[in-house]
Design a protein around this motif. Structure first.
Motif, PDB file in Angstrom:
ATOM      1  N   TYR A 131     -15.990  10.634 -28.130  1.00  0.00           N
ATOM      2  CA  TYR A 131     -16.668  11.039 -29.362  1.00  0.00           C
ATOM      3  C   TYR A 131     -18.034  11.130 -29.476  1.00  0.00           C
ATOM      4  CZ  TYR A 131     -17.639  11.364 -34.267  1.00  0.00           C
ATOM      5  OH  TYR A 131     -18.021  11.628 -35.589  1.00  0.00           O
ATOM      6  N   ALA A 132     -18.638   9.950 -28.963  1.00  0.00           N
ATOM      7  CA  ALA A 132     -20.105   9.876 -28.958  1.00  0.00           C
ATOM      8  C   ALA A 132     -20.681  10.853 -28.056  1.00  0.00           C
ATOM      9  CB  ALA A 132     -20.693   8.475 -28.625  1.00  0.00           C
ATOM     10  N   PHE A 133     -20.107  11.101 -26.755  1.00  0.00           N
ATOM     11  CA  PHE A 133     -20.428  12.009 -25.829  1.00  0.00           C
ATOM     12  C   PHE A 133     -20.434  13.470 -26.499  1.00  0.00           C
ATOM     13  CE2 PHE A 133     -20.163   8.667 -22.479  1.00  0.00           C
ATOM     14  CZ  PHE A 133     -21.406   8.678 -22.221  1.00  0.00           C
ATOM     15  N   SER A 134     -19.279  13.704 -26.998  1.00  0.00           N
ATOM     16  CA  SER A 134     -19.051  15.070 -27.335  1.00  0.00           C
ATOM     17  C   SER A 134     -19.775  15.418 -28.811  1.00  0.00           C
ATOM     18  CB  SER A 134     -17.768  15.070 -27.844  1.00  0.00           C
ATOM     19  OG  SER A 134     -17.102  16.480 -28.518  1.00  0.00           O
ATOM     20  N   ARG A 135     -20.329  14.548 -29.656  1.00  0.00           N
ATOM     21  CA  ARG A 135     -20.505  14.822 -30.987  1.00  0.00           C
ATOM     22  C   ARG A 135     -21.833  14.489 -30.997  1.00  0.00           C
ATOM     23  NH1 ARG A 135     -16.870  18.046 -31.239  1.00  0.00           N
ATOM     24  NH2 ARG A 135     -15.595  18.294 -33.080  1.00  0.00           N
ATOM     25  N   MET A 136     -22.384  13.590 -30.333  1.00  0.00           N
ATOM     26  CA  MET A 136     -23.966  13.005 -30.696  1.00  0.00           C
ATOM     27  C   MET A 136     -24.900  13.495 -29.537  1.00  0.00           C
ATOM     28  SD  MET A 136     -22.973   9.223 -31.997  1.00  0.00           S
ATOM     29  CE  MET A 136     -21.662   8.838 -33.131  1.00  0.00           C
ATOM     30  N   ARG A 137     -26.042  13.528 -29.725  1.00  0.00           N
ATOM     31  CA  ARG A 137     -26.973  13.946 -28.860  1.00  0.00           C
ATOM     32  C   ARG A 137     -27.947  12.629 -28.597  1.00  0.00           C
ATOM     33  NH1 ARG A 137     -23.601  16.717 -27.980  1.00  0.00           N
ATOM     34  NH2 ARG A 137     -23.341  18.890 -27.703  1.00  0.00           N
ATOM     35  N   PHE A 138     -28.119  11.993 -27.576  1.00  0.00           N
ATOM     36  CA  PHE A 138     -28.983  11.013 -27.517  1.00  0.00           C
ATOM     37  C   PHE A 138     -29.678  10.849 -25.988  1.00  0.00           C
ATOM     38  CE2 PHE A 138     -24.579   9.926 -26.885  1.00  0.00           C
ATOM     39  CZ  PHE A 138     -24.446   9.318 -25.601  1.00  0.00           C
ATOM     40  N   SER A 139     -30.759  10.155 -25.733  1.00  0.00           N
ATOM     41  CA  SER A 139     -31.399  10.004 -24.501  1.00  0.00           C
ATOM     42  C   SER A 139     -30.428   9.335 -23.488  1.00  0.00           C
ATOM     43  CB  SER A 139     -32.430   9.026 -24.583  1.00  0.00           C
ATOM     44  OG  SER A 139     -33.273   8.904 -23.437  1.00  0.00           O
ATOM     45  N   GLY A 140     -30.255   9.869 -22.227  1.00  0.00           N
ATOM     46  CA  GLY A 140     -29.273   9.458 -21.357  1.00  0.00           C
ATOM     47  C   GLY A 140     -27.779   9.873 -21.385  1.00  0.00           C
ATOM     48  N   ARG A 141     -27.692  10.908 -22.183  1.00  0.00           N
ATOM     49  CA  ARG A 141     -26.332  11.392 -22.268  1.00  0.00           C
ATOM     50  C   ARG A 141     -25.799  11.771 -21.025  1.00  0.00           C
ATOM     51  NH1 ARG A 141     -24.479  16.309 -23.642  1.00  0.00           N
ATOM     52  NH2 ARG A 141     -22.156  16.585 -24.573  1.00  0.00           N
ATOM     53  N   ARG A 142     -26.433  12.862 -20.644  1.00  0.00           N
ATOM     54  CA  ARG A 142     -25.970  13.562 -19.445  1.00  0.00           C
ATOM     55  C   ARG A 142     -26.022  12.417 -18.365  1.00  0.00           C
ATOM     56  NH1 ARG A 142     -25.669  18.597 -17.400  1.00  0.00           N
ATOM     57  NH2 ARG A 142     -26.149  19.064 -15.085  1.00  0.00           N
ATOM     58  N   VAL A 143     -26.810  11.632 -18.130  1.00  0.00           N
ATOM     59  CA  VAL A 143     -26.790  10.753 -17.032  1.00  0.00           C
ATOM     60  C   VAL A 143     -25.606   9.683 -17.246  1.00  0.00           C
ATOM     61  CG1 VAL A 143     -28.232   8.935 -15.857  1.00  0.00           C
ATOM     62  CG2 VAL A 143     -29.356  10.814 -16.831  1.00  0.00           C
ATOM     63  N   GLY A 144     -25.309   9.550 -18.439  1.00  0.00           N
ATOM     64  CA  GLY A 144     -23.993   8.757 -18.595  1.00  0.00           C
ATOM     65  C   GLY A 144     -22.762   9.216 -18.288  1.00  0.00           C
ATOM     66  N   LEU A 145     -22.716  10.678 -18.679  1.00  0.00           N
ATOM     67  CA  LEU A 145     -21.570  11.251 -18.205  1.00  0.00           C
ATOM     68  C   LEU A 145     -21.251  11.615 -16.651  1.00  0.00           C
ATOM     69  CD1 LEU A 145     -21.355  14.110 -20.754  1.00  0.00           C
ATOM     70  CD2 LEU A 145     -19.757  12.455 -20.644  1.00  0.00           C
ATOM     71  N   LEU A 146     -22.706  11.905 -16.144  1.00  0.00           N
ATOM     72  CA  LEU A 146     -22.585  11.885 -14.718  1.00  0.00           C
ATOM     73  C   LEU A 146     -22.168  10.633 -13.980  1.00  0.00           C
ATOM     74  CD1 LEU A 146     -25.211  14.395 -13.978  1.00  0.00           C
ATOM     75  CD2 LEU A 146     -23.020  14.893 -13.947  1.00  0.00           C
ATOM     76  N   SER A 147     -22.718   9.656 -14.579  1.00  0.00           N
ATOM     77  CA  SER A 147     -22.632   8.435 -13.798  1.00  0.00           C
ATOM     78  C   SER A 147     -21.153   7.661 -14.128  1.00  0.00           C
ATOM     79  CB  SER A 147     -23.372   7.134 -14.561  1.00  0.00           C
ATOM     80  OG  SER A 147     -24.629   7.534 -14.478  1.00  0.00           O
ATOM     81  N   LEU A 148     -20.498   8.101 -15.145  1.00  0.00           N
ATOM     82  CA  LEU A 148     -18.879   7.881 -15.296  1.00  0.00           C
ATOM     83  C   LEU A 148     -18.187   8.634 -14.083  1.00  0.00           C
ATOM     84  CD1 LEU A 148     -18.499   7.987 -19.038  1.00  0.00           C
ATOM     85  CD2 LEU A 148     -18.230   5.886 -17.564  1.00  0.00           C
ATOM     86  N   LEU A 149     -18.736   9.876 -13.925  1.00  0.00           N
ATOM     87  CA  LEU A 149     -17.709  10.707 -13.049  1.00  0.00           C
ATOM     88  C   LEU A 149     -17.982  10.294 -11.583  1.00  0.00           C
ATOM     89  CD1 LEU A 149     -15.834  13.194 -12.582  1.00  0.00           C
ATOM     90  CD2 LEU A 149     -18.177  14.636 -12.406  1.00  0.00           C
TER      91      LEU A 149
END
Length: 303
Positions: free
Chosen positions: A113-131
């Motif tokens: 929900y946070a990654f989909s609905r919110m925009r914050f610093s490090g969002r893209r890096v966090g998604l790629l890190s999880l992957l």
């Protein structure tokens, strides 16, 4: 008269040829699918019938087991509970798999929900890190995790070795990556107007998440919960390292111990335990099966 007989024979041959052509056409379009389906059913039922035969085999050995049993007895089920701690294994597996799947689904839903609905610093890096983290199996860190839990066992024995809570914490550490990506794709398919209208009415992020979003993403919650439950209840490598006491083992570890040394002699007991082990997974699958197709396909619409 001869001409009439020839004409009659030609008239009778035409319908037969049409019927043959119709059968060939039906088999080419539909019939072969039935044949493949029957073969798939036979292929899938064969191991089940063999295990059922082994569980009912009075001799209880692998060498005496046949596809069609020559006799039937429930002695293997009785010996399973009398000679092993199967009851404890069953309870431990249900506890660990149930709590771990619920907690992983809940935490993954919050992250998605946070990654989909919110925009914050490090969002893209966090998604790629999880992957990227999912590329490395958790077992690669077994030495470091073992040393960490050695210290934890000395300081806090309740969450150390041979405890379901310690293994539960271990499972939660590697359960967020794939589930978060699946749920994020599902959250992305929901229109943002729902969030905006609820926010305009004074709803907080927590109210939007629990009252609006979660009911709409029930299919993906069911799918990820099922995958987490199956993966946890069948996990063996980590559980075999962290659980050594007989009463603290899970089904995977305990059942492996039955055939690790005396496979032939204990095969009947092992087969009986296998049938009982499949019951929780089948029940969970039956409860969430109507969500599976929609949950797996809807999340792939957006990424």
């Amino acid at each position: 008269m001869h001409g009439n007989s020839v004409a009659g024979g030609g008239t009778g041959a035409a319908p037969a040829a049409n019927r043959n052509a119709g059968r060939n056409r039906w088999f080419a379009q539909v019939g072969w699918r039935h044949l493949v389906g029957v073969l798939a059913v036979v292929f899938s039922l064969f191991p089940i019938l063999f295990v059922l035969s082994a569980a009912l085999n009075p001799l209880g050995t692998l060498s005496s087991t046949e596809l069609v049993p020559t006799g039937a007895s429930f002695d293997n089920f009785v010996d399973l509970f009398d000679r092993t701690a199967f009851g404890w294994w069953f309870v431990n597996s249900l506890l660990i798999a149930g709590v771990a799947s619920f907690a992983s689904v809940f935490l993954s839903a919050l992250a998605a929900y946070a990654f989909s609905r919110m925009r914050f610093s490090g969002r893209r890096v966090g998604l790629l890190s999880l992957l990227l983290i999912q590329m490395f199996p958790q077992f690669l860190a077994i030495v470091a995790i073992f040393l960490i839990f050695t210290t934890i066992t000395d300081l806090w024995p309740a969450i150390g070795f041979n405890t379901p809570w310690g293994l539960l914490l271990l499972y939660l550490g590697g359960a967020l990556g794939v589930n978060t990506w699946l749920m994020k794709g599902f959250f992305d398919t929901l229109p943002r107007e729902l969030d905006e209208s609820a926010t305009m009415d004074g709803a907080t992020h927590a109210q939007v998440f629990f009252r609006i979003m979660l009911p709409l993403v029930a299919p993906i919650l069911a799918v990820t919960g099922l995958l987490a439950f199956i993966g946890t209840i069948n996990e063996f490598l980590m559980a075999n390292v962290f659980l050594t006491n007989s009463e603290s083992k899970t089904l995977a570890v305990g059942m492996f111990g039955l055939v690790a040394g005396e496979r032939n002699n204990n095969f009947g007991i092992f087969a009986a335990g296998t049938l009982l082990t499949a019951i929780p997974t089948v029940l969970v699958f039956q409860l969430v099966q109507r969500y599976i197709v929609s949950g797996l396909t809807a999340g792939a619409v957006k990424g």
